[in-house]
Design a protein around this motif. Structure first.
Motif, PDB file in Angstrom:
ATOM      1  N   PRO A 168     -30.441   1.231  16.344  1.00  0.00           N
ATOM      2  CA  PRO A 168     -29.791   2.495  15.997  1.00  0.00           C
ATOM      3  C   PRO A 168     -29.083   2.383  14.657  1.00  0.00           C
ATOM      4  O   PRO A 168     -28.601   1.316  14.289  1.00  0.00           O
ATOM      5  CB  PRO A 168     -28.804   2.699  17.132  1.00  0.00           C
ATOM      6  N   LEU A 169     -28.999   3.507  13.957  1.00  0.00           N
ATOM      7  CA  LEU A 169     -28.424   3.540  12.624  1.00  0.00           C
ATOM      8  C   LEU A 169     -27.081   4.259  12.651  1.00  0.00           C
ATOM      9  O   LEU A 169     -26.995   5.407  13.098  1.00  0.00           O
ATOM     10  CB  LEU A 169     -29.370   4.273  11.661  1.00  0.00           C
ATOM     11  N   THR A 170     -26.058   3.592  12.187  1.00  0.00           N
ATOM     12  CA  THR A 170     -24.735   4.216  12.157  1.00  0.00           C
ATOM     13  C   THR A 170     -24.669   5.254  11.045  1.00  0.00           C
ATOM     14  O   THR A 170     -25.443   5.207  10.070  1.00  0.00           O
ATOM     15  CB  THR A 170     -23.637   3.171  11.925  1.00  0.00           C
ATOM     16  N   ALA A 171     -23.744   6.175  11.184  1.00  0.00           N
ATOM     17  CA  ALA A 171     -23.552   7.183  10.142  1.00  0.00           C
ATOM     18  C   ALA A 171     -23.173   6.529   8.822  1.00  0.00           C
ATOM     19  O   ALA A 171     -23.615   6.958   7.750  1.00  0.00           O
ATOM     20  CB  ALA A 171     -22.486   8.175  10.594  1.00  0.00           C
ATOM     21  N   ALA A 172     -22.354   5.476   8.891  1.00  0.00           N
ATOM     22  CA  ALA A 172     -21.940   4.788   7.670  1.00  0.00           C
ATOM     23  C   ALA A 172     -23.144   4.183   6.947  1.00  0.00           C
ATOM     24  O   ALA A 172     -23.255   4.260   5.719  1.00  0.00           O
ATOM     25  CB  ALA A 172     -20.922   3.706   8.000  1.00  0.00           C
ATOM     26  N   ARG A 173     -24.070   3.577   7.714  1.00  0.00           N
ATOM     27  CA  ARG A 173     -25.262   2.970   7.101  1.00  0.00           C
ATOM     28  C   ARG A 173     -26.151   4.034   6.474  1.00  0.00           C
ATOM     29  O   ARG A 173     -26.649   3.858   5.359  1.00  0.00           O
ATOM     30  CB  ARG A 173     -26.052   2.203   8.178  1.00  0.00           C
ATOM     31  N   LEU A 174     -26.347   5.146   7.161  1.00  0.00           N
ATOM     32  CA  LEU A 174     -27.187   6.218   6.623  1.00  0.00           C
ATOM     33  C   LEU A 174     -26.530   6.890   5.420  1.00  0.00           C
ATOM     34  O   LEU A 174     -27.208   7.271   4.464  1.00  0.00           O
ATOM     35  CB  LEU A 174     -27.483   7.243   7.715  1.00  0.00           C
ATOM     36  N   ALA A 175     -25.219   7.042   5.465  1.00  0.00           N
ATOM     37  CA  ALA A 175     -24.506   7.632   4.337  1.00  0.00           C
ATOM     38  C   ALA A 175     -24.640   6.754   3.103  1.00  0.00           C
ATOM     39  O   ALA A 175     -24.841   7.239   1.983  1.00  0.00           O
ATOM     40  CB  ALA A 175     -23.040   7.843   4.702  1.00  0.00           C
ATOM     41  N   GLU A 176     -24.554   5.440   3.302  1.00  0.00           N
ATOM     42  CA  GLU A 176     -24.722   4.504   2.183  1.00  0.00           C
ATOM     43  C   GLU A 176     -26.134   4.581   1.615  1.00  0.00           C
ATOM     44  O   GLU A 176     -26.331   4.566   0.399  1.00  0.00           O
ATOM     45  CB  GLU A 176     -24.421   3.084   2.662  1.00  0.00           C
TER      46      GLU A 176
END
Length: 227
Positions: free
Chosen positions: A20-28
């Protein structure tokens, strides 16, 4: 960045990166704030993408409606995984990255059962060293082939003597032990096969030889067959 481009970048990140991808990782990955990311996730869902997860838990792309559904047999999935894995081990970083992106896009279009077959395929490729050491960034050669533009190269012959040449690149060929460029050499005014590991530098120019790549390549291949 335009929002449409940002949404495409986001969905591609969700195809390629392991969930799963965290919002922080996707935002980066997409270069936006987490607040903007949440709005982008909602926009993708509204457009038909099935995205599991929620704030604080991470996200996973289940189904991508922007790509048409694909149907493959098990043996076709094995062939796809094996072929792309071989590309990823060739030693060309750009092709390796592209192969990973292709695999992720295909996985996003498969039904859940077929996706599991793809992610856990029987056939595997393992190489301790890259098949073709990346001694040269091939992108200038590749662009020259795509755009039908001449490429200026510095080339060393078998004795190490270096010459400056302008070539019309026709094709990149991956042989058993070396990578070669089939080209028309403007210096020799003849077809030549250049070993990629002997090309010291390659710079794309604006000189066009369009639309001659395909007929020249056919003529060169015919010449090679007749030798």
């Amino acid at each position: 960045m335009a929002r449409a481009d940002r949404l495409l970048r986001l969905i591609q990140a969700m195809r390629v990166l392991p969930p799963p991808l965290t919002a922080a990782r996707l935002a980066e990955e997409t270069g936006v704030s987490e607040r903007s990311l949440y709005r982008d996730i909602d926009a993708l869902r509204a457009a038909g993408a099935r995205i599991e997860g929620e704030r604080g838990y991470g996200y996973r792309l289940i189904e991508d409606r922007s790509l048409p559904p694909q149907t493959f047999s098990r043996i076709e999935i094995e062939a796809l995984v094996l072929g792309l894995a071989e590309v990823r081990h060739m030693g060309d970083p750009a092709l390796a990255e592209a192969a990973g992106a292709v695999l992720a896009k295909v996985a996003a279009t498969l039904p859940e059962g077929d996706e599991r077959h793809l992610l856990h395929a029987v056939s595997q490729v393992r190489r301790f060293e890259a098949r073709f050491p990346p001694s040269l960034d091939m992108q200038a050669i590749r662009n020259g082939c795509w755009n039908e533009t001449a490429v200026a190269i510095r080339y060393a012959d078998k004795d190490g003597t270096s010459t400056e040449r302008t070539i019309w690149p026709l094709s990149i060929v991956y042989l058993d032990e070396k990578m070669t460029v089939l080209a028309w050499c403007c210096l020799r005014r003849a077809f030549r096969m250049f070993r990629a590991d002997r090309i010291g530098e390659a710079l794309e120019t604006e000189a066009s030889f369009r639309p001659r790549r395909v007929p020249l390549l056919r003529a060169y291949l015919a010449e090679l067959r007749n030798r």
